[in-house]
Motif scaffolding. Structure first.
Motif, PDB file in Angstrom:
ATOM      1  N   MET A   1       0.839  -1.206   0.000  1.00 21.11           N
ATOM      2  CA  MET A   1       0.000   0.000   0.000  1.00 21.11           C
ATOM      3  C   MET A   1       0.867   1.246   0.000  1.00 21.11           C
ATOM      4  SD  MET A   1      -2.987  -1.322  -0.040  1.00 21.11           S
ATOM      5  CE  MET A   1      -4.105   0.004   0.370  1.00 21.11           C
ATOM      6  N   ILE A   2       0.274   2.383  -0.341  1.00 23.96           N
ATOM      7  CA  ILE A   2       1.050   3.604  -0.447  1.00 23.96           C
ATOM      8  C   ILE A   2       1.426   4.136   0.935  1.00 23.96           C
ATOM      9  CG2 ILE A   2      -0.058   4.246  -2.603  1.00 23.96           C
ATOM     10  CD1 ILE A   2      -1.684   6.316  -1.079  1.00 23.96           C
ATOM     11  N   ASP A   3       2.539   4.858   0.962  1.00 23.53           N
ATOM     12  CA  ASP A   3       2.981   5.545   2.165  1.00 23.53           C
ATOM     13  C   ASP A   3       2.119   6.778   2.353  1.00 23.53           C
ATOM     14  OD1 ASP A   3       4.216   6.928   4.155  1.00 23.53           O
ATOM     15  OD2 ASP A   3       6.214   6.912   3.258  1.00 23.53           O
ATOM     16  N   LEU A   4       1.348   6.813   3.412  1.00 22.63           N
ATOM     17  CA  LEU A   4       0.410   7.918   3.598  1.00 22.63           C
ATOM     18  C   LEU A   4       1.108   9.245   3.874  1.00 22.63           C
ATOM     19  CD1 LEU A   4      -2.384   6.166   5.687  1.00 22.63           C
ATOM     20  CD2 LEU A   4      -2.317   6.608   3.222  1.00 22.63           C
ATOM     21  N   LYS A   5       2.415   9.206   4.086  1.00 21.16           N
ATOM     22  CA  LYS A   5       3.151  10.454   4.263  1.00 21.16           C
ATOM     23  C   LYS A   5       3.293  11.198   2.943  1.00 21.16           C
ATOM     24  CE  LYS A   5       5.842   8.734   8.200  1.00 21.16           C
ATOM     25  NZ  LYS A   5       7.199   8.405   8.696  1.00 21.16           N
ATOM     26  N   MET A   6       3.188  10.473   1.840  1.00 24.70           N
ATOM     27  CA  MET A   6       3.251  11.061   0.499  1.00 24.70           C
ATOM     28  C   MET A   6       1.889  10.882  -0.169  1.00 24.70           C
ATOM     29  SD  MET A   6       6.368  12.168   0.277  1.00 24.70           S
ATOM     30  CE  MET A   6       6.516  12.478  -1.485  1.00 24.70           C
ATOM     31  N   LYS A   7       1.513  11.843  -0.979  1.00 22.94           N
ATOM     32  CA  LYS A   7       0.209  11.771  -1.641  1.00 22.94           C
ATOM     33  C   LYS A   7       0.378  11.344  -3.088  1.00 22.94           C
ATOM     34  CE  LYS A   7      -2.172  15.569  -2.525  1.00 22.94           C
ATOM     35  NZ  LYS A   7      -3.087  16.713  -2.371  1.00 22.94           N
ATOM     36  N   ALA A   8      -0.107  10.159  -3.420  1.00 25.90           N
ATOM     37  CA  ALA A   8      -0.081   9.684  -4.796  1.00 25.90           C
ATOM     38  C   ALA A   8      -1.285  10.253  -5.542  1.00 25.90           C
ATOM     39  CB  ALA A   8      -0.110   8.162  -4.835  1.00 25.90           C
ATOM     40  N   VAL A   9      -1.047  10.735  -6.751  1.00 24.96           N
ATOM     41  CA  VAL A   9      -2.096  11.354  -7.568  1.00 24.96           C
ATOM     42  C   VAL A   9      -1.914  10.913  -9.015  1.00 24.96           C
ATOM     43  CG1 VAL A   9      -3.070  13.527  -8.436  1.00 24.96           C
ATOM     44  CG2 VAL A   9      -2.222  13.392  -6.080  1.00 24.96           C
ATOM     45  N   LEU A  10      -3.019  10.670  -9.683  1.00 18.13           N
ATOM     46  CA  LEU A  10      -2.991  10.395 -11.121  1.00 18.13           C
ATOM     47  C   LEU A  10      -4.061  11.220 -11.813  1.00 18.13           C
ATOM     48  CD1 LEU A  10      -2.141   7.433 -13.126  1.00 18.13           C
ATOM     49  CD2 LEU A  10      -4.489   8.212 -13.461  1.00 18.13           C
ATOM     50  N   VAL A  11      -3.699  11.842 -12.934  1.00 15.93           N
ATOM     51  CA  VAL A  11      -4.623  12.661 -13.722  1.00 15.93           C
ATOM     52  C   VAL A  11      -4.546  12.201 -15.172  1.00 15.93           C
ATOM     53  CG1 VAL A  11      -5.386  15.004 -14.270  1.00 15.93           C
ATOM     54  CG2 VAL A  11      -4.009  14.599 -12.209  1.00 15.93           C
ATOM     55  N   VAL A  12      -5.693  12.099 -15.840  1.00 19.29           N
ATOM     56  CA  VAL A  12      -5.729  11.710 -17.250  1.00 19.29           C
ATOM     57  C   VAL A  12      -6.592  12.673 -18.049  1.00 19.29           C
ATOM     58  CG1 VAL A  12      -5.460   9.279 -16.630  1.00 19.29           C
ATOM     59  CG2 VAL A  12      -7.738  10.183 -17.091  1.00 19.29           C
ATOM     60  N   HIS A  13      -6.335  12.731 -19.350  1.00 22.84           N
ATOM     61  CA  HIS A  13      -7.223  13.465 -20.257  1.00 22.84           C
ATOM     62  C   HIS A  13      -7.484  12.608 -21.494  1.00 22.84           C
ATOM     63  CE1 HIS A  13      -4.338  14.437 -23.473  1.00 22.84           C
ATOM     64  NE2 HIS A  13      -3.450  14.722 -22.534  1.00 22.84           N
ATOM     65  N   GLY A  14      -8.629  12.855 -22.119  1.00 21.93           N
ATOM     66  CA  GLY A  14      -8.996  12.126 -23.323  1.00 21.93           C
ATOM     67  C   GLY A  14      -9.010  12.984 -24.560  1.00 21.93           C
ATOM     68  N   GLY A  15      -8.364  14.169 -24.481  1.00 24.55           N
ATOM     69  CA  GLY A  15      -8.250  15.041 -25.639  1.00 24.55           C
ATOM     70  C   GLY A  15      -9.112  16.277 -25.551  1.00 24.55           C
ATOM     71  N   ALA A  16      -8.533  17.406 -25.939  1.00 20.99           N
ATOM     72  CA  ALA A  16      -9.247  18.686 -25.941  1.00 20.99           C
ATOM     73  C   ALA A  16      -9.769  18.968 -27.340  1.00 20.99           C
ATOM     74  CB  ALA A  16      -8.303  19.806 -25.486  1.00 20.99           C
ATOM     75  N   TRP A  17     -11.092  18.920 -27.502  1.00 23.67           N
ATOM     76  CA  TRP A  17     -11.721  19.224 -28.786  1.00 23.67           C
ATOM     77  C   TRP A  17     -13.217  19.377 -28.561  1.00 23.67           C
ATOM     78  CZ3 TRP A  17     -14.386  15.228 -31.964  1.00 23.67           C
ATOM     79  CH2 TRP A  17     -14.503  13.992 -31.311  1.00 23.67           C
ATOM     80  N   ALA A  18     -13.960  19.610 -29.622  1.00 25.67           N
ATOM     81  CA  ALA A  18     -15.410  19.779 -29.499  1.00 25.67           C
ATOM     82  C   ALA A  18     -16.080  18.408 -29.510  1.00 25.67           C
ATOM     83  CB  ALA A  18     -15.939  20.649 -30.636  1.00 25.67           C
ATOM     84  N   ILE A  19     -16.014  17.720 -28.383  1.00 22.56           N
ATOM     85  CA  ILE A  19     -16.527  16.356 -28.297  1.00 22.56           C
ATOM     86  C   ILE A  19     -18.036  16.367 -28.539  1.00 22.56           C
ATOM     87  CG2 ILE A  19     -16.803  14.355 -26.793  1.00 22.56           C
ATOM     88  CD1 ILE A  19     -14.343  15.441 -25.222  1.00 22.56           C
ATOM     89  N   PRO A  20     -18.518  15.645 -29.559  1.00 22.02           N
ATOM     90  CA  PRO A  20     -19.953  15.635 -29.842  1.00 22.02           C
ATOM     91  C   PRO A  20     -20.727  14.853 -28.793  1.00 22.02           C
ATOM     92  CG  PRO A  20     -18.823  14.089 -31.276  1.00 22.02           C
ATOM     93  CD  PRO A  20     -17.744  14.824 -30.522  1.00 22.02           C
ATOM     94  N   GLU A  21     -22.014  15.139 -28.693  1.00 22.10           N
ATOM     95  CA  GLU A  21     -22.844  14.493 -27.677  1.00 22.10           C
ATOM     96  C   GLU A  21     -22.815  12.978 -27.773  1.00 22.10           C
ATOM     97  OE1 GLU A  21     -24.491  15.419 -24.938  1.00 22.10           O
ATOM     98  OE2 GLU A  21     -23.470  17.318 -25.258  1.00 22.10           O
ATOM     99  N   GLU A  22     -22.734  12.443 -28.999  1.00 23.03           N
ATOM    100  CA  GLU A  22     -22.776  10.998 -29.142  1.00 23.03           C
ATOM    101  C   GLU A  22     -21.521  10.308 -28.594  1.00 23.03           C
ATOM    102  OE1 GLU A  22     -21.855  12.497 -33.443  1.00 23.03           O
ATOM    103  OE2 GLU A  22     -22.972  13.177 -31.681  1.00 23.03           O
ATOM    104  N   LEU A  23     -20.456  11.074 -28.356  1.00 20.13           N
ATOM    105  CA  LEU A  23     -19.235  10.515 -27.795  1.00 20.13           C
ATOM    106  C   LEU A  23     -18.977  10.964 -26.358  1.00 20.13           C
ATOM    107  CD1 LEU A  23     -16.666  10.794 -30.748  1.00 20.13           C
ATOM    108  CD2 LEU A  23     -17.911   8.772 -29.984  1.00 20.13           C
ATOM    109  N   SER A  24     -19.807  11.882 -25.842  1.00 20.19           N
ATOM    110  CA  SER A  24     -19.515  12.485 -24.543  1.00 20.19           C
ATOM    111  C   SER A  24     -19.563  11.469 -23.397  1.00 20.19           C
ATOM    112  CB  SER A  24     -20.468  13.648 -24.268  1.00 20.19           C
ATOM    113  OG  SER A  24     -21.814  13.203 -24.235  1.00 20.19           O
ATOM    114  N   LYS A  25     -20.596  10.635 -23.364  1.00 22.98           N
ATOM    115  CA  LYS A  25     -20.735   9.664 -22.274  1.00 22.98           C
ATOM    116  C   LYS A  25     -19.579   8.670 -22.289  1.00 22.98           C
ATOM    117  CE  LYS A  25     -24.144   6.523 -20.167  1.00 22.98           C
ATOM    118  NZ  LYS A  25     -23.380   5.259 -20.150  1.00 22.98           N
TER     119      LYS A  25
END
Length: 314
Positions: free
Chosen positions: A1-25
């Motif tokens: 398990m992680i050492d609680l003295k340090m904070k593990a973080v993960l961030v993701v993105h799926g691309g910046a664009w005009a995502i249409p409604e049919e792909l948003s969900k």
């Protein structure tokens, strides 16, 4: 398990664009799943480098995104893939560009980093290397969705107007991840199929160290998304970390850098970033960007500029 003295973080993105409604969900669910998978690596004591690779592979395997499965087609109807990965502890990095028939180019980029003396391999050479180290190849048609095939068959034009490109439903874009592990090490990974109907051999920012991504334990990790040519011109990932090094909060560094890109080269895009202390930020100047982040067993996610939802991890 992680050492609680340090904070593990993960961030993701799926691309910046005009995502249409049919792909948003599908886009939101896809980044949530990728964030959970990547964070599970950190929670079990794994390193940031493994976590970003796992998260990006999850999105490369998801047809909602333009990376691996779901990639867009160039003018010749081919898939050409770009990816990078970088370890902030050592500055080791690997990248591939214009590779074909590879379902998970981020893992090929890591092989370049770990099994060669080079940083980037491209085109035929990258594919020959993939064969040599046993990276599995797949037929192009397995990487292309019916949605993409129909979009590609519409009138073809490589659009160079950034505002028109990334604020229309014509574009599709990159995936990426950044992480800090329980030891305070950071890493980034970025992967893309590029821009629909791009010229054969076109390479954007995604595999270029300092533009599509950068990681350094002295400042943080960044993964960028948006109009590749604009990001290349301002070396966006490194610019963000420069501002962090100058004393700006990471959220301000991302905002200032995206604003500079908009003002200087009229470029639209987005970025995710994390610092070794576990502070993280997301921002984008396009219509939408699917993103998710996990810290302290809380999942944050969003799609539209005003979104910031949260839920407890099970």
């Amino acid at each position: 398990m992680i050492d609680l003295k340090m904070k593990a973080v993960l961030v993701v993105h799926g691309g910046a664009w005009a995502i249409p409604e049919e792909l948003s969900k599908a886009s939101v669910e896809g980044v949530q799943s990728a964030a959970r998978q990547g964070f599970s690596v950190l929670k079990s004591g794994g390193c940031a480098l493994d976590a970003v690779e796992v998260a990006v592979r999850a999105m490369e395997d998801n047809t909602a995104f333009d990376a691996g499965h779901g990639s867009v087609l160039n003018t010749d109807g081919e898939v050409e893939l770009d990816a990078l990965i970088m370890d902030g502890r050592t500055l080791a990095s690997g990248a591939v560009s214009s590779v074909k028939n590879i379902a998970n180019p981020v893992s090929l980029a890591r092989a370049v980093m770990e099994k060669t003396d080079h940083v980037m391999l491209t085109g035929r050479g990258a594919n020959l290397f993939a064969e040599r180290v046993g990276v599995h190849t797949v037929p192009t048609e397995t990487l292309v969705t019916e949605y993409e095939r129909k979009e590609w068959e519409k009138p073809k034009k490589y659009m160079t107007g950034v505002k028109e490109l990334f604020n229309s439903q014509w574009a599709h874009d990159t995936v990426g991840a950044v992480a800090v592990d329980c030891s305070g090490n950071v890493a980034c990974a970025t992967s893309t199929g590029g821009i629909r109907n791009k010229m054969v051999g076109r390479v954007g920012d995604s595999p270029v160290i300092g533009s599509g991504g950068y990681a350094d334990n002295h400042s943080g990790a960044v993964s960028c998304t948006g109009h590749g040519e604009s990001i290349l011109k301002v070396t966006l990932a490194r610019l963000i970390l420069f501002h962090v090094e100058q004393g700006k909060e990471v959220s301000q560094a991302v905002e200032v850098s995206l604003r500079y890109m908009d003002e200087r080269v009229q470029g639209g895009g987005g970025a995710i970033a994390v610092t070794p202390s576990g502070k993280w930020a997301i921002n984008f100047t396009t219509e939408r960007m699917a993103w998710a982040a996990v810290e302290n067993d809380v999942l944050w996610y969003g799609l539209d500029p005003s979104d910031k939802f949260q839920e407890e991890l099970q």
